[in-house]
Design a protein around this motif. Structure first.
Motif, PDB file in Angstrom:
ATOM      1  N   PHE A 406      -1.858   4.780   4.396  1.00 59.11           N
ATOM      2  CA  PHE A 406      -3.206   5.352   4.444  1.00 59.11           C
ATOM      3  C   PHE A 406      -4.213   4.449   3.735  1.00 59.11           C
ATOM      4  CE2 PHE A 406      -1.995  10.133   5.014  1.00 59.11           C
ATOM      5  CZ  PHE A 406      -1.494   9.817   6.257  1.00 59.11           C
ATOM      6  N   MET A 407      -3.839   3.925   2.565  1.00 57.98           N
ATOM      7  CA  MET A 407      -4.757   3.076   1.817  1.00 57.98           C
ATOM      8  C   MET A 407      -5.033   1.756   2.535  1.00 57.98           C
ATOM      9  SD  MET A 407      -5.945   4.625  -0.753  1.00 57.98           S
ATOM     10  CE  MET A 407      -5.733   5.715  -2.167  1.00 57.98           C
ATOM     11  N   VAL A 408      -4.030   1.204   3.182  1.00 54.83           N
ATOM     12  CA  VAL A 408      -4.231  -0.043   3.935  1.00 54.83           C
ATOM     13  C   VAL A 408      -5.191   0.192   5.096  1.00 54.83           C
ATOM     14  CG1 VAL A 408      -3.102  -1.669   5.488  1.00 54.83           C
ATOM     15  CG2 VAL A 408      -2.078  -1.157   3.283  1.00 54.83           C
ATOM     16  N   VAL A 409      -4.956   1.252   5.866  1.00 55.40           N
ATOM     17  CA  VAL A 409      -5.835   1.545   7.002  1.00 55.40           C
ATOM     18  C   VAL A 409      -7.262   1.798   6.519  1.00 55.40           C
ATOM     19  CG1 VAL A 409      -6.307   3.163   8.870  1.00 55.40           C
ATOM     20  CG2 VAL A 409      -3.963   2.429   8.430  1.00 55.40           C
ATOM     21  N   ALA A 410      -7.408   2.526   5.412  1.00 57.10           N
ATOM     22  CA  ALA A 410      -8.732   2.901   4.926  1.00 57.10           C
ATOM     23  C   ALA A 410      -9.518   1.710   4.407  1.00 57.10           C
ATOM     24  CB  ALA A 410      -8.601   3.968   3.837  1.00 57.10           C
ATOM     25  N   TRP A 411      -8.892   0.885   3.550  1.00 58.00           N
ATOM     26  CA  TRP A 411      -9.666  -0.120   2.829  1.00 58.00           C
ATOM     27  C   TRP A 411      -9.590  -1.517   3.439  1.00 58.00           C
ATOM     28  CZ3 TRP A 411     -13.232   1.660  -0.225  1.00 58.00           C
ATOM     29  CH2 TRP A 411     -13.074   2.939  -0.760  1.00 58.00           C
ATOM     30  N   ILE A 412      -8.515  -1.832   4.124  1.00 53.61           N
ATOM     31  CA  ILE A 412      -8.479  -3.096   4.859  1.00 53.61           C
ATOM     32  C   ILE A 412      -9.151  -2.918   6.215  1.00 53.61           C
ATOM     33  CG2 ILE A 412      -6.980  -4.865   5.881  1.00 53.61           C
ATOM     34  CD1 ILE A 412      -6.910  -4.927   2.899  1.00 53.61           C
ATOM     35  N   TRP A 544       0.060 -13.405   0.456  1.00 56.86           N
ATOM     36  CA  TRP A 544      -0.565 -14.418   1.315  1.00 56.86           C
ATOM     37  C   TRP A 544      -1.243 -13.773   2.527  1.00 56.86           C
ATOM     38  CZ3 TRP A 544      -1.466 -18.820  -0.799  1.00 56.86           C
ATOM     39  CH2 TRP A 544      -0.611 -19.295  -1.802  1.00 56.86           C
ATOM     40  N   ILE A 545      -0.687 -12.685   3.025  1.00 59.90           N
ATOM     41  CA  ILE A 545      -1.340 -11.972   4.130  1.00 59.90           C
ATOM     42  C   ILE A 545      -2.658 -11.380   3.649  1.00 59.90           C
ATOM     43  CG2 ILE A 545      -1.109 -10.085   5.777  1.00 59.90           C
ATOM     44  CD1 ILE A 545       1.878 -10.507   5.740  1.00 59.90           C
ATOM     45  N   LEU A 546      -2.647 -10.811   2.447  1.00 52.83           N
ATOM     46  CA  LEU A 546      -3.883 -10.269   1.886  1.00 52.83           C
ATOM     47  C   LEU A 546      -4.915 -11.366   1.647  1.00 52.83           C
ATOM     48  CD1 LEU A 546      -2.319  -7.754  -0.672  1.00 52.83           C
ATOM     49  CD2 LEU A 546      -3.491  -7.181   1.462  1.00 52.83           C
ATOM     50  N   VAL A 547      -4.451 -12.517   1.174  1.00 55.29           N
ATOM     51  CA  VAL A 547      -5.366 -13.651   0.989  1.00 55.29           C
ATOM     52  C   VAL A 547      -5.964 -14.058   2.332  1.00 55.29           C
ATOM     53  CG1 VAL A 547      -5.481 -16.096   0.389  1.00 55.29           C
ATOM     54  CG2 VAL A 547      -4.280 -14.517  -1.112  1.00 55.29           C
ATOM     55  N   GLY A 548      -5.133 -14.081   3.380  1.00 57.26           N
ATOM     56  CA  GLY A 548      -5.632 -14.418   4.709  1.00 57.26           C
ATOM     57  C   GLY A 548      -6.715 -13.460   5.173  1.00 57.26           C
ATOM     58  N   PHE A 549      -6.514 -12.178   4.927  1.00 56.56           N
ATOM     59  CA  PHE A 549      -7.539 -11.191   5.287  1.00 56.56           C
ATOM     60  C   PHE A 549      -8.836 -11.454   4.540  1.00 56.56           C
ATOM     61  CE2 PHE A 549      -9.557  -7.442   3.396  1.00 56.56           C
ATOM     62  CZ  PHE A 549     -10.278  -7.005   4.510  1.00 56.56           C
ATOM     63  N   VAL A 550      -8.734 -11.679   3.226  1.00 55.48           N
ATOM     64  CA  VAL A 550      -9.937 -11.916   2.425  1.00 55.48           C
ATOM     65  C   VAL A 550     -10.699 -13.131   2.947  1.00 55.48           C
ATOM     66  CG1 VAL A 550     -10.779 -12.537   0.127  1.00 55.48           C
ATOM     67  CG2 VAL A 550      -9.009 -10.794   0.365  1.00 55.48           C
ATOM     68  N   VAL A 622      -8.793  -9.129  15.146  1.00 58.46           N
ATOM     69  CA  VAL A 622      -8.073  -9.741  14.019  1.00 58.46           C
ATOM     70  C   VAL A 622      -7.817  -8.714  12.925  1.00 58.46           C
ATOM     71  CG1 VAL A 622      -8.211 -11.482  12.194  1.00 58.46           C
ATOM     72  CG2 VAL A 622      -8.968 -12.038  14.513  1.00 58.46           C
ATOM     73  N   LEU A 623      -8.818  -7.868  12.667  1.00 61.01           N
ATOM     74  CA  LEU A 623      -8.671  -6.841  11.634  1.00 61.01           C
ATOM     75  C   LEU A 623      -7.548  -5.862  11.982  1.00 61.01           C
ATOM     76  CD1 LEU A 623     -10.056  -5.943   8.977  1.00 61.01           C
ATOM     77  CD2 LEU A 623     -11.408  -4.346  10.354  1.00 61.01           C
ATOM     78  N   ILE A 624      -7.486  -5.465  13.245  1.00 58.89           N
ATOM     79  CA  ILE A 624      -6.416  -4.557  13.675  1.00 58.89           C
ATOM     80  C   ILE A 624      -5.049  -5.202  13.489  1.00 58.89           C
ATOM     81  CG2 ILE A 624      -5.408  -3.435  15.697  1.00 58.89           C
ATOM     82  CD1 ILE A 624      -8.254  -2.921  16.696  1.00 58.89           C
ATOM     83  N   LEU A 625      -4.950  -6.493  13.788  1.00 56.19           N
ATOM     84  CA  LEU A 625      -3.670  -7.190  13.601  1.00 56.19           C
ATOM     85  C   LEU A 625      -3.275  -7.214  12.126  1.00 56.19           C
ATOM     86  CD1 LEU A 625      -4.054 -10.205  16.078  1.00 56.19           C
ATOM     87  CD2 LEU A 625      -2.645  -8.156  16.357  1.00 56.19           C
ATOM     88  N   LEU A 630       0.338  -5.225   7.881  1.00 59.33           N
ATOM     89  CA  LEU A 630       0.467  -4.682   6.523  1.00 59.33           C
ATOM     90  C   LEU A 630       1.081  -3.290   6.530  1.00 59.33           C
ATOM     91  CD1 LEU A 630      -2.950  -5.886   5.055  1.00 59.33           C
ATOM     92  CD2 LEU A 630      -0.686  -6.742   4.449  1.00 59.33           C
ATOM     93  N   VAL A 631       0.703  -2.456   7.494  1.00 58.41           N
ATOM     94  CA  VAL A 631       1.283  -1.114   7.575  1.00 58.41           C
ATOM     95  C   VAL A 631       2.779  -1.193   7.864  1.00 58.41           C
ATOM     96  CG1 VAL A 631       1.337   0.992   8.955  1.00 58.41           C
ATOM     97  CG2 VAL A 631      -0.848   0.075   8.183  1.00 58.41           C
TER      98      VAL A 631
END
Length: 649
Positions: A406-412, A544-550, A622-625, A630-631
């Motif tokens: 839930f937190m990943v979907v909400a904030w990412i 690293w996935i989170l860094v990629g998103f940022v 890209v955001l959906i991917l 992450l989910v």
């Protein structure tokens, strides 16, 4: 000549290096084999490490192939080739026709490198080492019985290293004859050697050249049959892949607990008995390596707000350490507990009560207890009768996984998209309204309502799961709480926003903008800290996935900002226009098409509208991917073990 000399020196250095690398540290029971293994000659190494199946690199030699009744002879344990070191050993002579019968006796050795054992109530009929230091050979004197005629075979167990040993290495048969006939037999069984390899560099040759799979851990052999096993991560017993595990064996009123850690730098392994699967008022059995040996402790846990375990005022004589070892960082212990233990006014009755199991292991110790279970902790799915052998699984992590998802979907996901729409799309889709509202506002509100709903649900879920404040030393909990509070306040503040022409409207705009962006930044930092949580079981490479998103999110914002400046003539000089475009106005469109006093053309998008829409579509994909990946990692954690199980099936 000098060149040859250098080559010779270089070759010597290489050989010495290889020899040093090939030496294996020898770790055996420091004071010799116990008499409990007289029958099997099988050393208890590491909870059941199996003996080597390769050809033994050691030999048992006798000074004669025959010996008279009551006479003595020399028996040697030597390496093949000579000079190969070993540590522990045990040797005895057995009747060749009745292999379970130990015959004769050894004379007390004079060099102090061996001591005698009394097996089957016979004095000195076996011998073992007195220390585990490396030795290249051992010589003993054996005296044949005066009332025996026939063949004997010397059998020996020899340990080259703690986890590398051979059981039942036989000598050539030795004939016990009448004293007067002994002189007619050869006086040695020593065999000539072929040219030996360099000293100390010996690799035993297996009997079959084909590669064999590593032996299974014997700890699992009786799981579900004679003992109840419980390990972490959940479900690891089935495929024998536990990082830490425990077992309970009950025979009448004898309750035995086994525990084994993984080779992950654990400083302890502990098993708690709990009435509610939560930490607090639990009886804990701790196995802690200290000063080269495993020590057993009993402790009692305290709950909120001062989580922890303490050995103070806990009886230490209600449990007894039966077996233990530490090999390559793997802790093993076998403990027998009393049926009833009284701790601080609370009775733990193993016979009549049911208990949850709490398995925990960590890398730290406190002065009077174990430290935090940063390697892992898992409660059983339910309370069990310890005497009933069963397949036991861990408690469900569904709520934990839902919280993370839930937190990943909400904030990412939805927050990132909602902020982008509010900042850069106020002059896009002009004239195309939904329910009287601008398109950017409709989608922004949908994203933010989703964020608010998922965040509040996730916040409630995690408190239901944990039941209290997190005891883990990680700022994730406090940062998550601050983020949730800001998120909760944001829509309430929006309901009371001033009218477009109010003097307080700029204050509201900036406060709303600041709250939204602050919550977004804090949420991303909080998710980074979640990767370090023990309970989450997330891989470190998730960072690293989170860094990629940022990086992607920042680049998209930069691109939009550049085109926004290009859109506004004189970006730096016309600040008033910029403020009008960027103001967080939350759909202040009036009935007459007025926005803050400026009439907008309902039929004309601002410049670069096509580009903004195209970039938004690409960013959304890209955001959906990112969100999906992450989910999946959060829901299937630990992802590596889950993937291995799926591929093996």
């Amino acid at each position: 000549m000098f060149s040859n000399s250098r080559q010779t020196m270089a070759l010597s250095v290489v050989l010495i290096a290889i020899q040093m690398i090939s030496w294996t540290p020898i770790m055996s029971l420091p004071q010799g084999a116990p008499e409990t293994v007289c029958d099997t000659m099988l050393p208890f190494h590491g909870g059941g490490i199996p003996p080597s199946s390769s050809l033994p690199p050691f030999r048992i030699e006798t000074s004669s192939s025959a010996i008279g009744q009551g006479q003595t002879m020399r028996v040697d344990i030597v390496g093949v080739p000579p000079g190969l070191s070993f540590g522990g050993f045990m040797i005895q002579a057995r009747n060749r026709n009745a292999p379970h019968q130990i015959v004769g006796q050894f004379n007390p050795p004079s060099d102090g490198r061996a001591k005698l054992m009394n097996c089957e109530n016979s004095v000195g009929n076996s011998a073992t080492h007195t220390n585990a230091g490396p030795k290249q050979s051992v010589s003993l004197e054996w005296q044949s019985p005066v009332d025996f005629l026939g063949e004997v075979v010397f059998n020996a167990t020899v340990a080259q290293a703690y986890d590398s040993f051979w059981v039942g290495i036989p000598s050539s048969p030795v004939q016990v004859v009448r004293r007067e006939d002994a002189a007619t037999y050869p006086q040695t069984t020593r065999q000539p050697y072929a040219t030996p390899p360099p000293r100390g560099i010996y690799t035993p040759q297996t009997e079959t050249p084909t590669a064999t799979a590593p032996p299974e851990d014997p700890f699992y052999s009786e799981c579900g049959r004679s003992k109840t096993c419980f390990g972490l991560p959940n479900g690891c017993i089935e495929d024998k892949s536990c990082k830490s595990l425990s077992a309970i064996t009950v025979r009448g009123d004898v309750y035995e607990f086994e525990m084994k850690s993984g080779s992950n730098g654990a400083a302890y392994i502990a098993l708690g008995l709990s009435e509610d699967a939560k930490m607090g008022e639990d009886l804990v059995t701790e196995c802690v390596p200290q000063n080269g040996r495993v020590n057993l402790y009993s402790s009692y846990t305290s709950g909120s707000p001062n989580y922890g375990a303490s050995r103070s005022n806990v009886p230490q004589n209600n449990a007894r350490l039966l077996q233990s070892s530490v090999i390559d960082g793997v802790i093993y212990c076998k403990v027998r507990r009393e049926v009833i233990t009284q701790v601080q006014g609370k009775t733990f009755d193993l016979l009549n009560n049911k208990y949850y199991l709490l398995l925990a292991t960590g890398t730290g110790l406190k002065e009077n207890s174990v430290g935090y279970h940063d390697i892992g902790r898992l409660p059983s799915a339910g309370p069990i009768n310890l005497a009933v052998v069963q397949d036991l699984s861990g408690s469900s992590t569904l709520l934990l996984r839902l919280h993370g998802a839930f937190m990943v979907v909400a904030w990412i996901g939805t927050t990132s998209l909602g902020i982008l729409l509010a900042r850069y799309f106020k002059q896009t889709w002009v004239g195309k309204q939904t329910c009287g509202k601008d398109q950017w506002f409709v989608w922004h509100r949908a994203c933010m309502v989703t964020t608010w709903s998922l965040t509040i649900a996730a916040f409630i879920i995690i408190f239901v799961e944990i039941g209290d404040w997190s005891s883990e030393r990680n700022p994730h909990a406090i940062l998550g709480t601050i983020t949730t509070i800001i998120c909760f306040i944001q829509p309430i503040g929006a309901l009371f926003r001033p009218s477009p022409n109010s003097k307080n409207r700029p204050l509201f705009n900036w406060t709303h903008w600041l709250g939204g962006n602050l919550a977004h930044i804090l949420s991303i930092v909080t998710i980074f800290f979640a990767v370090k949580l023990t309970k989450a079981e997330l891989p470190e490479w998730m960072d690293w996935i989170l860094v990629g998103f940022v990086v992607v999110h920042v680049i998209v914002h930069l691109i939009y900002s550049i085109f926004l400046c290009m859109q506004i003539a004189g970006c730096s000089s016309d600040r008033q226009h910029t403020q009008q475009v960027n103001a967080f106005q939350m759909s202040d469109m009036g009935h007459h098409g007025m926005r803050n006093g400026h009439r907008m053309d309902h039929k004309m998008d601002a410049p670069y509208a096509a580009f903004r829409k195209g970039l938004l579509a690409a960013y959304t994909v890209v955001l959906i991917l990112f969100v999906l990946v992450l989910v999946v990692i959060v829901v299937l954690a630990p992802i590596e073990e889950t993937f291995n199980k799926l591929t093996n099936n």
